[in-house]
Design a protein around this motif. Structure first.
Motif, short mmCIF file in Angstrom:
data_model
loop_
_atom_site.label_atom_id
_atom_site.label_comp_id
_atom_site.label_asym_id
_atom_site.label_seq_id
_atom_site.Cartn_x
_atom_site.Cartn_y
_atom_site.Cartn_z
N SER A 75 0.83 -1.21 0.00
CA SER A 75 0.00 0.00 0.00
C SER A 75 0.87 1.26 0.00
O SER A 75 0.61 2.22 -0.74
N LEU A 78 2.39 2.10 -3.39
CA LEU A 78 1.43 2.75 -4.27
C LEU A 78 1.24 4.22 -3.86
O LEU A 78 1.19 5.11 -4.72
N GLY A 82 2.09 7.93 -5.81
CA GLY A 82 1.01 8.87 -6.10
C GLY A 82 -0.33 8.23 -6.40
O GLY A 82 -1.29 8.92 -6.74
N ASP A 83 -0.40 6.90 -6.28
CA ASP A 83 -1.65 6.17 -6.56
C ASP A 83 -2.44 5.99 -5.25
O ASP A 83 -2.40 4.93 -4.62
N ALA A 85 -5.76 5.96 -4.75
CA ALA A 85 -6.87 5.01 -4.87
C ALA A 85 -6.35 3.57 -4.78
O ALA A 85 -6.95 2.72 -4.11
N GLY A 86 -5.23 3.31 -5.45
CA GLY A 86 -4.63 1.98 -5.41
C GLY A 86 -4.17 1.61 -4.01
O GLY A 86 -4.35 0.47 -3.55
#
Ligand code: HEM
Length: 106
Positions: A75, A78, A82-83, A85-86
């Motif tokens: 987590s 990700l 910069g992700d 939502a991921g």
């Protein structure tokens, strides 16, 4: 810092992870969760009191925390990329690890 303290930190920081959309706040909460999970690995839960550190049960307990730490790291990677939502989607898996291990050790 007791195991209960570690679990309280996991609970509070996990709530932040689920709620926040802010990258900085998300990364800090994941970092706090990782440190609490690492500290929990040094502890013996009440349910395993008297078990040797190298007993199968204690190894299984620490393996459960390593599963969580692996998910936290995925987590965080990700989030660092910069992700957001991921990162939050990955964090949904923490609950399965929590529930499975609480069944065994809590
Ligand atoms: C997101 C992940 C997790 C959260 C949010 C969480 C949260 C909690 C909370 C709120 C408690 C009650 C603490 C108290 O009595 O004040 C607790 C207890 C406990 N949790 Fe977790 N937990 C998580 C993952 C895990 C994992 C992965 C393990 C083991 C591999 C684990 C083992 C335990 C044990 C053994 C107790 C009872 C404490 C004792 O023996 O005194 N938890 N957890």
């Amino acid at each position: 810092q007791s195991l209960e303290d570690d679990m309280d930190i996991l609970k509070g920081a996990y709530r932040t992870v689920q709620k926040t959309e802010d990258a900085t706040e998300l990364k800090k909460a994941l970092t706090d969760m990782r440190a609490a999970a690492e500290n929990a690995k040094t502890q013996t839960p009440d349910s395993l009191e008297g078990k040797a550190a190298d007993s199968a049960e204690m190894k299984d307990y620490r393996a459960g925390l390593d599963t969580l730490i692996g998910q936290i790291d995925a987590s965080k990677q990700l989030a660092d990329a910069g992700d957001i939502a991921g990162a939050k989607a990955e964090a949904k898996k923490f609950a399965d690890t929590r529930d499975a291990n609480h069944k065994k050790f809590r």
